[in-house]
Design an enzyme around this catalytic site. Structure first.
Site, PDB file in Angstrom:
ATOM      1  N   PHE A   1     -11.873  -6.441  14.090  1.00  0.00           N
ATOM      2  CA  PHE A   1     -10.787  -6.951  13.258  1.00  0.00           C
ATOM      3  C   PHE A   1     -10.408  -5.929  12.198  1.00  0.00           C
ATOM      4  O   PHE A   1     -11.260  -5.418  11.487  1.00  0.00           O
ATOM      5  CB  PHE A   1     -11.226  -8.263  12.603  1.00  0.00           C
ATOM      6  CG  PHE A   1     -10.206  -8.853  11.669  1.00  0.00           C
ATOM      7  CD1 PHE A   1      -8.995  -9.331  12.151  1.00  0.00           C
ATOM      8  CD2 PHE A   1     -10.445  -8.892  10.301  1.00  0.00           C
ATOM      9  CE1 PHE A   1      -8.040  -9.859  11.286  1.00  0.00           C
ATOM     10  CE2 PHE A   1      -9.499  -9.423   9.431  1.00  0.00           C
ATOM     11  CZ  PHE A   1      -8.295  -9.909   9.928  1.00  0.00           C
ATOM     12  N   GLN A   2      -9.140  -5.630  12.116  1.00  0.00           N
ATOM     13  CA  GLN A   2      -8.577  -4.672  11.161  1.00  0.00           C
ATOM     14  C   GLN A   2      -9.221  -3.283  11.266  1.00  0.00           C
ATOM     15  O   GLN A   2      -9.492  -2.627  10.266  1.00  0.00           O
ATOM     16  CB  GLN A   2      -8.666  -5.208   9.719  1.00  0.00           C
ATOM     17  CG  GLN A   2      -7.740  -6.401   9.480  1.00  0.00           C
ATOM     18  CD  GLN A   2      -7.561  -6.750   8.022  1.00  0.00           C
ATOM     19  OE1 GLN A   2      -8.442  -6.492   7.189  1.00  0.00           O
ATOM     20  NE2 GLN A   2      -6.430  -7.343   7.693  1.00  0.00           N
TER      21      GLN A   2
ATOM     22  N   GLU B   1       0.819  -1.217   0.000  1.00  0.00           N
ATOM     23  CA  GLU B   1       0.000   0.000   0.000  1.00  0.00           C
ATOM     24  C   GLU B   1       0.853   1.268   0.000  1.00  0.00           C
ATOM     25  O   GLU B   1       0.485   2.261  -0.647  1.00  0.00           O
ATOM     26  CB  GLU B   1      -0.934  -0.002   1.223  1.00  0.00           C
ATOM     27  CG  GLU B   1      -2.018  -1.061   1.186  1.00  0.00           C
ATOM     28  CD  GLU B   1      -1.601  -2.369   1.839  1.00  0.00           C
ATOM     29  OE1 GLU B   1      -2.468  -3.257   2.004  1.00  0.00           O
ATOM     30  OE2 GLU B   1      -0.398  -2.511   2.182  1.00  0.00           O
TER      31      GLU B   1
ATOM     32  N   MET C   1      24.646   8.056   3.653  1.00  0.00           N
ATOM     33  CA  MET C   1      24.603   9.352   4.319  1.00  0.00           C
ATOM     34  C   MET C   1      24.899   9.218   5.811  1.00  0.00           C
ATOM     35  O   MET C   1      25.571  10.073   6.406  1.00  0.00           O
ATOM     36  CB  MET C   1      23.248  10.027   4.100  1.00  0.00           C
ATOM     37  CG  MET C   1      23.191  11.461   4.611  1.00  0.00           C
ATOM     38  SD  MET C   1      24.382  12.557   3.791  1.00  0.00           S
ATOM     39  CE  MET C   1      23.437  13.055   2.344  1.00  0.00           C
TER      40      MET C   1
ATOM     41  N   LYS D   1     -17.499   0.011   5.712  1.00  0.00           N
ATOM     42  CA  LYS D   1     -18.006  -0.962   4.736  1.00  0.00           C
ATOM     43  C   LYS D   1     -19.510  -0.842   4.533  1.00  0.00           C
ATOM     44  O   LYS D   1     -20.019  -1.002   3.415  1.00  0.00           O
ATOM     45  CB  LYS D   1     -17.636  -2.380   5.191  1.00  0.00           C
ATOM     46  CG  LYS D   1     -17.838  -3.426   4.094  1.00  0.00           C
ATOM     47  CD  LYS D   1     -17.215  -4.757   4.458  1.00  0.00           C
ATOM     48  CE  LYS D   1     -17.332  -5.735   3.305  1.00  0.00           C
ATOM     49  NZ  LYS D   1     -16.684  -7.039   3.631  1.00  0.00           N
TER      50      LYS D   1
END
Length: 592
Positions: free
Chosen positions: A124-125, A62, A485, A174
């Site tokens: 969940f999630q 993502e 760096m 949803k």
């Protein structure tokens, strides 16, 4: 390539997911970077029913999708769009959202969310995305009613693209995606009390004031930033420089606004910018700051920055005025409008001695490197790439680190929106997915990611996207086996003590302990095998070490039809110079 198919007739009743996708179509979205999951599936299904003009590209992470949306936006000036599911899918967008906020990039990020009744239950999630992103977005929405969606979509694109651009989050539960709405008005009025889409007109008295200040100046400098590029004001800036004859420096984000060959160009300033640019700003008596934010990587010790100068600061975002550096004439306004008005009245001040002084500074302190080294130095590699691609339609992205600074120093950017760098947040892993988005936006351009092995590995999985989606991105990998760096800071300020900056096995000598500085030292072995990794993804690849092989290898990379990784072996103790240590002044600049 995945292209959604549209139905022939619009249903009278539409789901929230269908409304969202139809809105994307109506806002002219051509490319969407989206990774599906349980709470975003209805929107993905809608993409198969609406919007035959939208190409849906499946990233392999993502974060890669959101950086690709940034690449699309940075290259075109249009709003980039990314989509992810709830929970970890949504939080994987956060770094790219913060990156877009700091660099003023217009993107809309759409996230799935658990159903509204489950919000706050640790479902969940579930993650509270609106709260997480409150400080790193220009605006954010949690959609709770299907009927609000057409307005929210309209507002999101308007906010992202107008004024000072930036990221907008739309969190879609949803049940809102699945809910129905009949008799939809897809173009409702917006409700944005207090939001100003454009800056007020600049008063004529302010223009007269600034014109007088320029006339009186004897050592003026123009300091041009990303706001010039974002505001589409590069042509106006070039005209202003030519008419006034004022020497000009840019920020890292301003690269491309002024051609490096322009007689009054002093290139870019800051921690690793040109010594001559930094010296000119130190000595100026008038600093005309256009679309900049006086970032600490530019100013160093801010009290000492342009300390003898009268400062004019023009910015579309009023909150930037007097934030880091107090201006004598702060101007809230559109930089394009400002330059258009100035070009009508500006006259060349009496600054011939100052112009000669700046030319002499540029001749005395050029960007340089050891051209006699028989291996491939990073600076030589980038200069060679720049020379070969000078007449091509080329777009450059970079990761973050030494290679980023060398690319800014040695690649010649002659046009705006051809240089794409994570500048404010400094996000490693930016280069490859950003290049992917640029390539999707500009399919006929040559898109090259100049990267380091540390940055490249952070989103190396996007090679799969490049191959599967037929995006022929080229990766020019300057591979020194270290976090270069950080190694430079260890060498300069920590007596060369290695503290987890070697990217190979811990059993190797480079992994720990003190290291004697040897500019031309190579890592003892190569890890991992990037050629095999690239080939495993279906990409072309080659590895080189000999200086004489460089030009031919670059041409082979460019001519390859698909994505390609050119792994260039370079030494790991070459330092980016000049360098102004953090919080220090021009007087502390390290030149060798």
């Amino acid at each position: 390539m995945s292209t959604a198919k549209a139905t022939s007739a619009e249903p009278r009743t539409m789901t929230g997911a269908d409304i969202l996708v139809k809105s994307l179509v109506e806002h002219g979205v051509e490319v969407l970077f989206a990774y599906p999951g349980g709470c975003s599936m209805p929107m993905h299904q809608a993409l198969t029913r609406f919007g035959d003009s939208i190409r849906t590209i499946l990233p392999r992470h993502e974060q890669g999708g959101a950086f690709a949306a940034q690449g699309y936006a940075r290259a075109t000036g249009k709003v980039g769009v990314a989509m992810a599911t709830s929970g970890p899918g949504a939080t994987n967008l956060v770094t790219a959202i913060a990156d877009a906020k700091l660099d003023s990039v217009p993107i809309v990020c759409i996230t799935g969310q658990v159903p509204t009744k489950a919000i706050g239950s640790d479902a969940f999630q579930e993650t509270p995305m609106a709260e997480i992103c409150r400080g790193i977005t220009k605006h954010h929405y949690l959609v709770t009613k299907v009927s609000d969606l057409p307005r929210i979509m309209k507002e999101a694109f308007h906010i992202a693209a107008t004024g000072r651009p930036g990221p907008v989050l739309i969190d879609m539960p949803k049940d809102v995606q699945l809910g129905d709405l009949a008799d939809i008005d897809m173009d409702p009025p917006m409700c944005l009390p207090g939001y100003e889409a454009s800056a007020p007109a600049i008063p004529s008295e302010t223009i007269r004031q600034i014109t007088a200040a320029i006339k009186l100046a004897r050592r003026p400098v123009i300091y041009a930033g990303g706001g010039v590029v974002l505001g589409g004001a590069s042509e106006e800036l070039r005209e202003f420089i030519t008419k006034s004859g004022i020497p000009t420096v840019t920020t890292l984000m301003g690269l491309g606004a002024v051609p490096p060959e322009h007689e009054h160009s002093l290139d870019w300033l800051g921690m690793h910018g040109a010594a001559y640019a930094n010296y000119a700003v130190r000595d100026c008596d008038l600093l005309i700051a256009l679309g900049v934010r006086f970032d600490d990587r530019v100013t160093g010790k801010v009290e000492a920055f342009a300390k003898d100068a009268k400062i004019i600061h023009v910015d579309i975002d009023g909150s930037e005025l007097n934030k880091n550096k107090e201006a004598h004439i702060p101007v809230r306004g559109d930089v394009k409008q400002f330059l258009t008005e100035m070009n009508k009245v500006v006259q060349k001040p009496e600054i011939s001695d100052w112009q000669k002084h700046c030319v002499a500074l540029k001749a005395k302190h050029p960007f340089s490197y050891d051209e006699n080294f028989d291996g491939i130095l990073q600076q030589h590699a980038i200069k060679t790439l720049s020379d070969i691609t000078a007449d091509m339609d080329t777009q450059i992205t970079v990761g973050v680190g030494q290679h980023q600074m060398w690319a800014a120093q040695f690649y010649k950017f002659r046009k705006p929106r051809t240089w794409h760098s994570s500048s404010g947040l400094g996000t490693m892993g930016f280069g490859l997915p950003a290049a992917m988005g640029v390539q999707a936006a500009l399919p006929n351009s040559l898109v090259i990611d100049i990267d380091g092995d540390g940055s490249f590995q952070m989103n190396v999985q996007e090679l799969a996207t490049c191959f599967c989606e037929e995006l022929p991105v080229k990766v020019f990998l300057l591979n020194n086996q270290h976090l270069g760096m950080v190694v430079q800071w260890e060498d300069r300020f920590m007596d060369g003590n290695r503290a987890h900056t070697y990217l190979g096995p811990i059993s190797h000598n480079e992994a720990s302990g003190k290291s004697k500085v040897d500019r031309f030292k190579y890592a003892e072995t190569r890890y991992p095998d990037f050629v095999k990794i690239a080939q495993g993804y279906g990409c072309g690849a080659a590895s080189i070490k000999k200086k004489g092989d460089l030009e031919g290898a670059i041409r082979e990379m460019i001519e390859h039809k698909g994505p390609y990784v050119l792994d260039v072996e370079v030494p790991y103790q070459e330092h980016v110079l000049p360098m102004i240590p953090g919080g220090k002044t021009v007087e502390d600049m390290i030149l060798k």
